[in-house]
Every structure is written in C-alpha cells, then in structure tokens.
Design a protein around this motif. Structure first.
Motif, PDB file in Angstrom:
ATOM      1  N   PRO A  96       0.797  -1.239   0.000  1.00  0.00           N
ATOM      2  CA  PRO A  96       0.000   0.000   0.000  1.00  0.00           C
ATOM      3  C   PRO A  96       0.824   1.281   0.000  1.00  0.00           C
ATOM      4  N   ASN A  97       2.047   1.204   0.494  1.00  0.00           N
ATOM      5  CA  ASN A  97       2.877   2.412   0.584  1.00  0.00           C
ATOM      6  C   ASN A  97       3.887   2.541  -0.553  1.00  0.00           C
ATOM      7  N   LEU A  98       3.839   1.580  -1.510  1.00  0.00           N
ATOM      8  CA  LEU A  98       4.827   1.568  -2.580  1.00  0.00           C
ATOM      9  C   LEU A  98       4.183   1.591  -3.957  1.00  0.00           C
ATOM     10  N   GLN A  99       4.976   1.912  -4.949  1.00  0.00           N
ATOM     11  CA  GLN A  99       4.563   1.823  -6.348  1.00  0.00           C
ATOM     12  C   GLN A  99       5.726   1.246  -7.147  1.00  0.00           C
ATOM     13  N   ALA A 100       5.420   0.618  -8.271  1.00  0.00           N
ATOM     14  CA  ALA A 100       6.438   0.053  -9.139  1.00  0.00           C
ATOM     15  C   ALA A 100       6.190   0.521 -10.563  1.00  0.00           C
ATOM     16  N   LEU A 101       7.264   0.795 -11.262  1.00  0.00           N
ATOM     17  CA  LEU A 101       7.186   1.221 -12.660  1.00  0.00           C
ATOM     18  C   LEU A 101       8.085   0.324 -13.500  1.00  0.00           C
ATOM     19  N   ARG A 102       7.724   0.155 -14.767  1.00  0.00           N
ATOM     20  CA  ARG A 102       8.587  -0.532 -15.723  1.00  0.00           C
ATOM     21  C   ARG A 102       8.705   0.352 -16.945  1.00  0.00           C
ATOM     22  N   SER A 103       9.908   0.448 -17.480  1.00  0.00           N
ATOM     23  CA  SER A 103      10.130   1.310 -18.635  1.00  0.00           C
ATOM     24  C   SER A 103      11.191   0.705 -19.546  1.00  0.00           C
ATOM     25  N   GLU A 104      10.922   0.684 -20.854  1.00  0.00           N
ATOM     26  CA  GLU A 104      11.916   0.194 -21.803  1.00  0.00           C
ATOM     27  C   GLU A 104      13.128   1.111 -21.793  1.00  0.00           C
ATOM     28  N   SER A 105      14.302   0.506 -21.912  1.00  0.00           N
ATOM     29  CA  SER A 105      15.536   1.288 -21.923  1.00  0.00           C
ATOM     30  C   SER A 105      16.291   1.058 -23.223  1.00  0.00           C
ATOM     31  N   MET A 106      17.359   1.813 -23.425  1.00  0.00           N
ATOM     32  CA  MET A 106      18.210   1.648 -24.601  1.00  0.00           C
ATOM     33  C   MET A 106      19.087   0.416 -24.497  1.00  0.00           C
ATOM     34  N   ARG A 107      19.114  -0.221 -23.362  1.00  0.00           N
ATOM     35  CA  ARG A 107      19.937  -1.415 -23.170  1.00  0.00           C
ATOM     36  C   ARG A 107      19.332  -2.586 -23.941  1.00  0.00           C
ATOM     37  N   ILE A 108      20.156  -3.304 -24.661  1.00  0.00           N
ATOM     38  CA  ILE A 108      19.657  -4.447 -25.407  1.00  0.00           C
ATOM     39  C   ILE A 108      20.427  -5.715 -25.030  1.00  0.00           C
ATOM     40  N   GLY A 109      19.740  -6.834 -25.111  1.00  0.00           N
ATOM     41  CA  GLY A 109      20.373  -8.124 -24.885  1.00  0.00           C
ATOM     42  C   GLY A 109      20.951  -8.649 -26.186  1.00  0.00           C
ATOM     43  N   TYR A 110      21.965  -9.481 -26.068  1.00  0.00           N
ATOM     44  CA  TYR A 110      22.594 -10.029 -27.267  1.00  0.00           C
ATOM     45  C   TYR A 110      23.164 -11.405 -26.977  1.00  0.00           C
ATOM     46  N   VAL A 111      23.423 -12.154 -28.042  1.00  0.00           N
ATOM     47  CA  VAL A 111      24.212 -13.375 -27.960  1.00  0.00           C
ATOM     48  C   VAL A 111      25.339 -13.239 -28.973  1.00  0.00           C
ATOM     49  N   ASN A 112      26.558 -13.231 -28.474  1.00  0.00           N
ATOM     50  CA  ASN A 112      27.759 -13.132 -29.300  1.00  0.00           C
ATOM     51  C   ASN A 112      28.228 -14.549 -29.615  1.00  0.00           C
ATOM     52  N   MET A 113      28.591 -14.816 -30.861  1.00  0.00           N
ATOM     53  CA  MET A 113      28.995 -16.165 -31.261  1.00  0.00           C
ATOM     54  C   MET A 113      30.394 -16.147 -31.864  1.00  0.00           C
ATOM     55  N   ASP A 114      31.149 -17.182 -31.575  1.00  0.00           N
ATOM     56  CA  ASP A 114      32.552 -17.241 -31.973  1.00  0.00           C
ATOM     57  C   ASP A 114      32.714 -17.639 -33.444  1.00  0.00           C
ATOM     58  N   SER A 115      32.341 -16.737 -34.317  1.00  0.00           N
ATOM     59  CA  SER A 115      32.448 -17.013 -35.756  1.00  0.00           C
ATOM     60  C   SER A 115      33.893 -16.979 -36.239  1.00  0.00           C
ATOM     61  N   ALA A 116      34.766 -16.300 -35.497  1.00  0.00           N
ATOM     62  CA  ALA A 116      36.173 -16.191 -35.904  1.00  0.00           C
ATOM     63  C   ALA A 116      37.016 -17.372 -35.439  1.00  0.00           C
TER      64      ALA A 116
END
Length: 287
Positions: free
Chosen positions: A40-60
C-alpha cells in the motif's frame, strides 16, 4: 536532499524498500514487480531502456578453429532456434520487444530495414544444421551473467533443435575476463550504449576487432569505422546500413530484445523514467 545508501546485494535492497528504509530502488528482478505493486505504501514502474540483450557467437574461431560456430549456417540455425519475441514478452516483460538489428531502434544509424530477419522457426533451424553438416546438432557452451531463467530459456530453445549448450552462469567480471581471453564460444550479455543515442556507441564495441569482437570480419570492421570517420549524416547512414546488413546476413551477433528497467519507490514520490537509464532525480518531487 538526496541520500544514497550502498547495500551489498539485491535482496538487501528490496528489504530496505519493503521495510520503509528506502524510497527508491531500481533494476530488481521482474518476478518481484507484482509484489511491490501490492504494497500500500509503494509503487512500481517498468520502462523500456536503450539497453539491449545479445548473444555473441565465436564465428572467428577464437575458442578453436573449425568449431561449429564458424559455420554461417550453424549460426543462422541458432538465430532461428530462439524465440526472442516470446522471451521479451514473457520473461523480460514490461514492454520489451525483440530486435533484428544490432542496435537500439532510435539510435542514429540503426537501420532496422537493412537487417536480415530471423523469425523463430525450429524446423528451419534443424534444416540449416543439417546443411551445415550437423544433422544431429552439436555441443557448445553458453557463457553469461544474465538471469538464470533467461539463460535457461535460451538453453532449452537450443536443445530443442539439437544444440547441447552447456550453461555457465558467472559474475560479470568473470564473463568479461573470459571474453578478453577469447574463451566464450557463445556469450549472452547486454549493452547500454552509455546512454548515447547513436550506433557509434554500440557497433564499434563488437565489430572492430576489439576484445568483444568474435567476428573479426575485416569488411565489417571497415564499414563500421567508415561510419564513424565522417560527420556527414548520409554517408554515416549508408555505411552503418551496409554494416547491419552484413552482420545479420552472416549471423554474427544475435540482437535479442530491449531491456526494461524496474523501479520500486514510495507512493509519495513523483518520478519519471527515461530510456537512457539516467534517473533524473532533479526532476522528481514529493507529492
């Protein structure tokens, strides 16, 4: 006045908020979001950010010449194997969206139309594995510091098409140390571009032969550096568009989804989040 209190871990941080000893926290687990909103005394927010997830692969082949990830069809299979849209909606939540280009959509030079799309298609993934010479799949290692539930989902998607990815969930520093040594066959991480709305804050990090570059593609490096060597906006757009097309055609680096930031705070605090992840406390006020 603003008082900043250092806490040792996320659990203590949440305890401080729930106990009324903190007025604002952020970047807590999405699983705790609903619990905060019920207080009752709190609030929560969610917001998209510029941070992105990735998977790097060892193609070299930094982790071993001729490993399965040096095969473009093997990498394309991995692209098709992971349901990034479902992960964004069900795991990241809060308005997260899957990505096709290796950058945040609003960044200058992030031409999403130049990216080769890889929709979720397990059958296509299996066919590509067979074409790559791995009809029964292959084994590799997925090294990461992301939430175990997210990493586990990636592992399960890969397993469903025949790729047995040993999961190594480590601290950020340990992942980076292995990255510097070229020891991560696959690496799941995130990048926030230093809150800079330009692809020059992300693409050079992964495609110009630095420690984070597991592609080591000289053509891609030249395109990214060309985009960063001029102030002419049209030339920059052209170079970066060509780089995005090349990077996605060869399936070097998987753009996963945008990150959303969770904020928990007192109901008496008026606070507005921004995509650059910079908390503007000077614009906040007490109700």
């Amino acid at each position: 006045k603003l008082f900043i209190k250092a806490v040792p871990d996320a659990a203590t941080e949440m305890a401080e908020l729930l106990g009324g000893r903190a007025d604002w926290i952020w970047k807590f687990s999405p699983d705790q979001y609903d619990g905060v909103t019920r207080m009752p005394n709190l609030q929560a927010l969610r917001s998209e950010s510029m941070r992105i997830g990735y998977v790097n692969m060892d193609s070299a082949g930094r982790t071993g010449a001729g490993n399965p990830l040096t095969n473009v069809k093997g990498r394309q299979a991995i692209f098709h194997a992971i349901d990034r849209a479902t992960m964004a909606k069900q795991l990241v939540q809060g308005g997260s969206r899957s990505l096709d280009a290796p950058c945040y959509p609003t960044q200058f030079g992030c031409d999403t139309t130049a990216a080769v799309p890889y929709p979720y298609d397990p059958a296509k993934a299996k066919a590509l594995l067979a074409e790559a010479g791995y009809p029964n799949g292959f084994s590799t290692e997925l090294v990461t510091y992301v939430l175990p539930s997210w990493a586990g989902a990636m592992q399960n998607y890969l397993k469903a098409v025949g790729i047995d990815a040993k999961l190594s969930v480590l601290q950020v520093s340990a992942v980076v140390q292995r990255q510097l040594a070229g020891q991560n066959p696959m690496e799941a991480g995130d990048w926030g571009s230093y809150s800079i709305n330009d692809v020059s804050a992300i693409m050079p990090q992964f495609f110009t032969h630095g420690a984070s570059d597991y592609t080591r593609d000289p053509e891609l490096k030249a395109l990214v550096e060309k985009g960063g060597s001029t102030t002419d906006p049209d030339q920059r757009r052209k170079a970066y568009s060509e780089a995005i097309k090349l990077a996605t055609e060869k399936a070097y680096w998987i753009p996963m989804y945008t990150y959303t930031i969770t904020y928990g705070m007192s109901r008496n605090l008026a606070f507005k989040p921004y995509p650059d992840e910079l908390p503007r406390f000077w614009m906040s006020s007490w109700k």
